[in-house]
Design a protein around this motif. Structure first.
Motif, PDB file in Angstrom:
ATOM      1  N   TRP A  28       0.827  -1.213   0.000  1.00  0.00           N
ATOM      2  CA  TRP A  28       0.000   0.000   0.000  1.00  0.00           C
ATOM      3  C   TRP A  28       0.857   1.257   0.000  1.00  0.00           C
ATOM      4  N   MET A  29       2.101   1.162   0.517  1.00  0.00           N
ATOM      5  CA  MET A  29       2.972   2.346   0.520  1.00  0.00           C
ATOM      6  C   MET A  29       3.349   2.773  -0.892  1.00  0.00           C
ATOM      7  N   LYS A  30       3.300   1.837  -1.839  1.00  0.00           N
ATOM      8  CA  LYS A  30       3.667   2.155  -3.216  1.00  0.00           C
ATOM      9  C   LYS A  30       2.726   3.191  -3.802  1.00  0.00           C
ATOM     10  N   HIS A  31       1.481   3.198  -3.340  1.00  0.00           N
ATOM     11  CA  HIS A  31       0.491   4.141  -3.865  1.00  0.00           C
ATOM     12  C   HIS A  31      -0.105   4.948  -2.715  1.00  0.00           C
ATOM     13  N   LEU A  32       0.749   5.547  -1.926  1.00  0.00           N
ATOM     14  CA  LEU A  32       0.288   6.367  -0.812  1.00  0.00           C
ATOM     15  C   LEU A  32      -0.557   7.532  -1.297  1.00  0.00           C
ATOM     16  N   ASP A  33      -0.247   8.056  -2.493  1.00  0.00           N
ATOM     17  CA  ASP A  33      -1.041   9.159  -3.038  1.00  0.00           C
ATOM     18  C   ASP A  33      -2.494   8.749  -3.279  1.00  0.00           C
ATOM     19  N   PHE A  34      -2.694   7.565  -3.857  1.00  0.00           N
ATOM     20  CA  PHE A  34      -4.056   7.092  -4.086  1.00  0.00           C
ATOM     21  C   PHE A  34      -4.750   6.757  -2.767  1.00  0.00           C
ATOM     22  N   THR A  35      -3.993   6.292  -1.784  1.00  0.00           N
ATOM     23  CA  THR A  35      -4.564   6.019  -0.468  1.00  0.00           C
ATOM     24  C   THR A  35      -5.153   7.290   0.133  1.00  0.00           C
ATOM     25  N   LEU A  36      -4.394   8.379   0.081  1.00  0.00           N
ATOM     26  CA  LEU A  36      -4.862   9.646   0.644  1.00  0.00           C
ATOM     27  C   LEU A  36      -6.028  10.211  -0.160  1.00  0.00           C
ATOM     28  N   ILE A  37      -5.980  10.048  -1.476  1.00  0.00           N
ATOM     29  CA  ILE A  37      -7.063  10.545  -2.331  1.00  0.00           C
ATOM     30  C   ILE A  37      -8.365   9.797  -2.027  1.00  0.00           C
ATOM     31  N   ILE A  51      -8.378   1.836   5.514  1.00  0.00           N
ATOM     32  CA  ILE A  51      -6.973   1.439   5.640  1.00  0.00           C
ATOM     33  C   ILE A  51      -6.836  -0.079   5.677  1.00  0.00           C
ATOM     34  N   VAL A  52      -7.753  -0.750   6.406  1.00  0.00           N
ATOM     35  CA  VAL A  52      -7.734  -2.219   6.477  1.00  0.00           C
ATOM     36  C   VAL A  52      -7.974  -2.825   5.096  1.00  0.00           C
ATOM     37  N   VAL A  53      -8.949  -2.286   4.356  1.00  0.00           N
ATOM     38  CA  VAL A  53      -9.254  -2.789   3.011  1.00  0.00           C
ATOM     39  C   VAL A  53      -8.057  -2.624   2.091  1.00  0.00           C
ATOM     40  N   PHE A  93      -4.877  -2.307   3.009  1.00  0.00           N
ATOM     41  CA  PHE A  93      -3.731  -3.073   3.493  1.00  0.00           C
ATOM     42  C   PHE A  93      -3.843  -4.549   3.111  1.00  0.00           C
ATOM     43  N   PHE A  94      -5.039  -5.110   3.259  1.00  0.00           N
ATOM     44  CA  PHE A  94      -5.206  -6.529   3.007  1.00  0.00           C
ATOM     45  C   PHE A  94      -5.726  -6.831   1.594  1.00  0.00           C
ATOM     46  N   GLY A  95      -6.245  -5.841   0.921  1.00  0.00           N
ATOM     47  CA  GLY A  95      -6.750  -6.058  -0.422  1.00  0.00           C
ATOM     48  C   GLY A  95      -5.734  -5.681  -1.479  1.00  0.00           C
ATOM     49  N   GLU A  96      -6.161  -5.638  -2.729  1.00  0.00           N
ATOM     50  CA  GLU A  96      -5.299  -5.266  -3.850  1.00  0.00           C
ATOM     51  C   GLU A  96      -5.969  -4.144  -4.645  1.00  0.00           C
ATOM     52  N   SER A  97      -6.403  -3.125  -3.934  1.00  0.00           N
ATOM     53  CA  SER A  97      -7.160  -2.037  -4.553  1.00  0.00           C
ATOM     54  C   SER A  97      -6.371  -1.310  -5.634  1.00  0.00           C
ATOM     55  N   TYR A  98      -5.035  -1.256  -5.485  1.00  0.00           N
ATOM     56  CA  TYR A  98      -4.231  -0.446  -6.399  1.00  0.00           C
ATOM     57  C   TYR A  98      -3.314  -1.269  -7.290  1.00  0.00           C
ATOM     58  N   SER A  99      -3.548  -2.575  -7.352  1.00  0.00           N
ATOM     59  CA  SER A  99      -2.715  -3.417  -8.206  1.00  0.00           C
ATOM     60  C   SER A  99      -2.912  -3.045  -9.675  1.00  0.00           C
ATOM     61  N   GLY A 100      -1.825  -2.586 -10.316  1.00  0.00           N
ATOM     62  CA  GLY A 100      -1.882  -2.197 -11.726  1.00  0.00           C
ATOM     63  C   GLY A 100      -2.751  -0.998 -11.996  1.00  0.00           C
ATOM     64  N   ILE A 101      -2.905  -0.109 -11.037  1.00  0.00           N
ATOM     65  CA  ILE A 101      -3.859   0.998 -11.161  1.00  0.00           C
ATOM     66  C   ILE A 101      -3.523   1.936 -12.312  1.00  0.00           C
ATOM     67  N   LEU A 102      -2.243   2.155 -12.591  1.00  0.00           N
ATOM     68  CA  LEU A 102      -1.872   3.084 -13.661  1.00  0.00           C
ATOM     69  C   LEU A 102      -2.141   2.512 -15.046  1.00  0.00           C
ATOM     70  N   MET A 104     -16.556  -2.754  -0.346  1.00  0.00           N
ATOM     71  CA  MET A 104     -15.837  -3.402   0.750  1.00  0.00           C
ATOM     72  C   MET A 104     -15.778  -2.491   1.978  1.00  0.00           C
ATOM     73  N   VAL A 105     -15.554  -1.200   1.745  1.00  0.00           N
ATOM     74  CA  VAL A 105     -15.544  -0.247   2.861  1.00  0.00           C
ATOM     75  C   VAL A 105     -16.942  -0.161   3.471  1.00  0.00           C
ATOM     76  N   PHE A 106     -17.942  -0.047   2.620  1.00  0.00           N
ATOM     77  CA  PHE A 106     -19.334   0.038   3.080  1.00  0.00           C
ATOM     78  C   PHE A 106     -19.720  -1.215   3.867  1.00  0.00           C
TER      79      PHE A 106
END
Length: 468
Positions: free
Chosen positions: A9-18, A57-59, A61-70, A87-89
């Protein structure tokens, strides 16, 4: 200096904050729509704000929300956004059910929150991805890479490495070690040197990283060791690696599995903190620069006709050239007079320094004693040309005199202060000692070391032990 590839998740910290911002914005707007008030009247809904952030954050950290996002197309991104928001909902509903609080919150608000979250998350992601892609394609802040290969593997090697759009590096040239093809281009990349001219090219060119195709020669590790000593980061295609190289790590590079080595390998977050400190220090320093300009500017103009500020071309990280600023403490045209004073140079090697320099104007001696003349360099720090702590940037003339091993000093950004300045620069007259101190700094760098150097420098400045 090289930083490890960001992972997870640190790889896409920008998307995490967005995404986190989009979720919280959606919650506030849903509350406004349901209750007509943006200010939460109940502490229960403030808890919901915290709960949404924690579940997100849990979703992530344990998921793959940003895998290949670009690389995702817009339809794929919309689907990924819907899954993430659901998943958040679902996590929020599950927590409320488990704590027997599901009956407290408005269902209309929660479902409004879900639809708004999908809308804002998707919109923010699309806009931010467009910006990230544009920045990556522009080559801004990319590491400059040199590829070393032989005539049999060079086409395949460059095709794999240089044709990827979204990378952190830019291939500037290729060295073909077994034939002379200088002047040609391979896969659109110019051939810049041969085995015979390799070291001279490395000495003078802007290079951050070198990729060595392991099939080029049996002594790839030996070549890598020499390049690392020059302050460069080296990636070796793993054919076989029997010899030990310090500071090495295995990673993926394009479609290659490589062993990467550098004088210092550090984490991305540490470099981010170093840059944040530079920005804060640069802002504070520029405030003092403005004050000193008001105080000393008229005196400089009165004592010596000419500009208040002095600028020159200096050599920065990897051999990059940048405009370097100081308050002018010498007569105009002082650089042209240096040749006639070369005999009085007390430094041994590629650096000039003399006692009682006749070019210095009266106020200049006071400013140099307390290092006031250095303050305009905070602008270089803010721009990113320099750091608060680093190595002293050489002039172009000094750089031309460099021997091969001297380029190790350019393995990081130059600094306002460094090991040489904080260890009694007026007492060190051997340039090789300066190189030794700078190399020691790069190899042992840490945030704690930077703070120690900064504190020592402040003490030196307050005591008036600045430049002569």
């Amino acid at each position: 200096m090289y930083h490890e590839e960001k992972r997870g998740w640190m790889k896409h910290l920008d998307f995490t904050l967005i995404d986190l911002f989009a979720l919280e914005l959606s919650l506030f707007l849903a509350y406004l729509w349901r209750f007509g008030n943006i200010i939460f009247t109940s502490s229960l809904y403030m808890r919901l704000v915290i709960l949404v952030a924690l579940v997100d954050i849990v979703v992530i950290f344990f998921g793959e929300s940003y895998s290949g996002i670009l690389r995702r197309r817009k339809d794929k991104e919309f689907a990924a956004t819907v899954v993430h928001c659901l998943m958040v909902f679902g996590g929020v509903l599950l927590f409320n059910y488990a704590t027997k609080m599901s009956e407290i919150y408005s269902r209309q608000l929660l479902f409004a929150f879900l639809f708004l979250a999908i809308f804002f998350e998707y919109g923010f992601r699309v806009v931010w991805k467009r910006r990230v892609r544009k920045r990556m394609l522009s080559g801004h802040n990319k590491a400059i890479m040199l590829v070393v290969a032989d005539s049999k593997t060079v086409d395949r090697c460059l095709y794999e490495i240089s044709h990827s759009k979204y990378t952190d590096f830019l291939v500037s040239g290729v060295v073909i070690v077994d034939v002379d093809r200088r002047g040609e281009k391979v896969q659109g990349i110019p051939v810049v040197a041969t085995a015979d001219t390799f070291w001279e090219y490395v000495r003078t060119a802007v290079i951050d990283e070198v990729f060595i195709d392991g099939n080029t020669r049996e002594s790839s590790e030996s070549l890598a060791s020499q390049l690392v000593e020059l302050g460069m980061t080296v990636h070796i295609s793993l054919v076989h690696t029997d010899k030990m190289i310090p500071n090495r790590m295995i990673e993926s590079y394009a479609n290659y599995l490589v062993m990467t080595s550098s004088m210092k390998i550090t984490s991305t977050w540490k470099l981010a903190v170093k840059r944040l400190i530079d920005i804060i220090g640069g802002i504070v320093g520029m405030v003092f620069t403005i004050i000193f300009t008001i105080i000393f500017g008229p005196i400089i103009k009165f004592q010596s006709p000419g500009p208040i500020f002095y600028s020159s071309i200096r050599i920065g990280k990897g051999g990059r050239r940048f405009v370097f600023y100081k308050f002018r403490t010498m007569v105009s045209g002082a650089d042209k007079l240096q040749e006639s004073l070369q005999a009085k140079n007390k430094m041994q090697g590629a650096m000039f320094k003399m006692e009682n320099d006749p070019r210095i104007i009266p106020i200049g001696r006071f400013m140099r004693k307390y290092s006031i003349d250095e303050f305009p360099q905070f602008w270089n720090v803010l721009k990113g040309d320099m750091s608060l702590v680093g190595t002293r940037p050489p002039t172009e003339k000094e750089f031309e005199q460099y021997e091969r091993h001297h380029k190790a000093r350019l393995g990081i950004k130059p600094g306002l202060t460094g090991m040489w300045q904080s260890n009694g620069r007026n007492k060190i007259t051997d340039f090789e000692k300066v190189v030794q101190l700078d190399t020691e700094y790069i190899m042992n760098w840490s945030l704690g070391m930077d703070f120690a150097i900064l504190f020592r420098t402040v003490g030196i400045v307050l005591k008036g032990d600045g430049a002569q």
